[in-house]
Design an enzyme around this catalytic site. Structure first.
Site, PDB file in Angstrom:
ATOM      1  CG  HIS A 114      81.022  50.281  17.923  1.00 52.58           C
ATOM      2  ND1 HIS A 114      79.901  49.652  18.411  1.00 52.58           N
ATOM      3  CD2 HIS A 114      81.180  51.607  18.344  1.00 52.58           C
ATOM      4  CE1 HIS A 114      78.770  50.240  18.604  1.00 52.58           C
ATOM      5  NE2 HIS A 114      80.082  51.822  19.016  1.00 52.58           N
ATOM      6  CG  ASP A 119      81.343  45.987  19.523  1.00 54.51           C
ATOM      7  OD1 ASP A 119      81.710  47.808  20.007  1.00 54.51           O
ATOM      8  OD2 ASP A 119      80.456  46.248  18.861  1.00 54.51           O
ATOM      9  CD  GLU A 160      79.243  46.733  15.598  1.00 52.89           C
ATOM     10  OE1 GLU A 160      80.199  46.769  16.646  1.00 52.89           O
ATOM     11  OE2 GLU A 160      77.922  46.892  15.677  1.00 52.89           O
ATOM     12  CG  ASP A 171      76.683  56.161  14.073  1.00 57.56           C
ATOM     13  OD1 ASP A 171      76.324  57.476  14.202  1.00 57.56           O
ATOM     14  OD2 ASP A 171      77.639  55.549  13.990  1.00 57.56           O
TER      15      ASP A 171
HETATM   16  C1  F6R Z   1      77.468  57.655  18.150  1.00 54.95           C
HETATM   17  C2  F6R Z   1      78.499  56.272  17.509  1.00 54.95           C
HETATM   18  C3  F6R Z   1      78.700  55.117  18.406  1.00 54.95           C
HETATM   19  C4  F6R Z   1      79.173  55.166  19.720  1.00 54.95           C
HETATM   20  C5  F6R Z   1      79.349  54.185  20.940  1.00 54.95           C
HETATM   21  C6  F6R Z   1      79.198  54.525  22.020  1.00 54.95           C
HETATM   22  O1  F6R Z   1      77.227  58.063  16.920  1.00 54.95           O
HETATM   23  O2  F6R Z   1      79.402  55.759  16.527  1.00 54.95           O
HETATM   24  O3  F6R Z   1      80.172  54.380  17.982  1.00 54.95           O
HETATM   25  O4  F6R Z   1      79.627  56.231  20.510  1.00 54.95           O
HETATM   26  O5  F6R Z   1      78.153  53.673  20.533  1.00 54.95           O
HETATM   27  O6  F6R Z   1      77.994  54.232  23.082  1.00 54.95           O
HETATM   28  P1  F6R Z   1      78.145  55.322  24.518  1.00 54.95           P
HETATM   29  O7  F6R Z   1      78.326  56.740  24.250  1.00 54.95           O
HETATM   30  O8  F6R Z   1      76.203  55.656  24.079  1.00 54.95           O
HETATM   31  O9  F6R Z   1      78.456  54.212  25.216  1.00 54.95           O
END
Ligand code: F6R
Length: 264
Positions: free
Chosen positions: A140, A138, A145, A67
């Site tokens: 995702h 959450d 989401e 993303d």
């Molecule tokens: C990042 C992504 C997100 C993260 C997720 C966890 O490219 O796609 O899904 O993997 O938000 O983020 P952290 O590792 O910061 O807890």
């Protein structure tokens, strides 16, 4: 599902890097799907170390990121392109021409075509061999989401309030966090040949338990990993703290040495 529970973040990072390195050694021309965020930073650091000290060769590796924030140019310090440069590319010999990240600055009228083209590029590259995933607070994966279609493809998405709050730690304030992103879809992710899911820290314990042991539901998008035939989840003790089958996962992992096979 192969669930490896390790002591702490350092061990998680090394183990995750070993999984990626194993693929690169077995298939030097390969395609990695990459995640940003805090979780994989230690893994990227270890991969850069492996390149510098052990000669791990990334010259045949193509990468596709999950993303990018919509509205941020790739040169913006908080863009995921900059994140990848700082955390992986600068420390390895990945060819920048083989690195693909959605363009956060594409005009709104061109977003759909850009997303379709991203999907096409993944196909042209031969599909993703190993997709690295973190799990959002959450539930995702990428920026799919709660409530995201489990068949979704790369598209423009809105970020959930909790994600904006969680990611505010990377920005000066929550107001600066973009509210849209271009994200691979759940359907796109499930097409990867293998998934490598990482989570650390107590903060992730509840969502990890729901994703691994709860019902399959778009309310916890990460639960879709239950549908994939080749998933390795690496957790530290804290993130594994609410799993009901932790002892079984540890037993199964301890048996891998005997059969010399990954027990998915
Ligand atoms: C990042 C992504 C997100 C993260 C997720 C966890 O490219 O796609 O899904 O993997 O938000 O983020 P952290 O590792 O910061 O807890």
């Amino acid at each position: 599902m192969r669930v490896l529970i390790v002591k702490n973040y350092e061990e998680l990072s090394v183990k995750a890097a070993e999984e990626v390195a194993e693929l690169i050694k077995r298939k030097p021309i390969c395609v990695l799907g990459l995640a940003t965020g805090g979780t994989p930073v230690g893994m990227y650091k270890e991969l850069a170390r492996m390149h510098q000290s052990e000669g791990l060769d990334f010259s045949g590796v193509a990468t596709f990121n999950l993303d990018e924030y919509y509205g941020l140019d790739g040169s913006h310090p908080h863009s995921y392109r900059c994140f990848m440069d700082a955390n992986l590319v600068d420390g390895t010999n990945i060819n920048r021409e083989n690195m693909f990240i959605p363009n956060g600055k594409v005009a709104i009228k061109d977003v759909e075509a850009h997303c379709a083209e991203y999907e096409e590029k993944i196909k042209e590259a031969g599909g993703i061999d190993l997709q690295v995933l973190g799990i959002g607070g959450d539930g995702h994966i990428a920026f799919n989401e709660p409530g995201a279609s489990l068949a979704s493809r790369t598209r423009l998405v809105a970020l959930n309030e909790q994600t904006i709050k969680d990611n505010a730690r990377f920005f000066a304030s929550a107001e600066e966090v973009p509210v849209y992103a271009i994200s691979m879809g759940v359907g796109t992710i499930l097409e990867a040949r293998e998934l490598l899911v990482l989570a650390n820290g107590e903060k992730k314990a509840d969502i990890v338990a729901k994703a691994l042991e709860g019902p399959l539901s778009s309310s916890v998008v990460a639960s879709v990993i239950q549908l994939h035939p080749k998933v390795t989840v690496i957790l530290d003790e804290e993130a594994a703290g609410k799993l009901s089958r932790a002892n079984f996962y540890k037993f199964a992992a301890s048996m891998e040495g005997q059969v010399r096979l990954k027990l998915f």
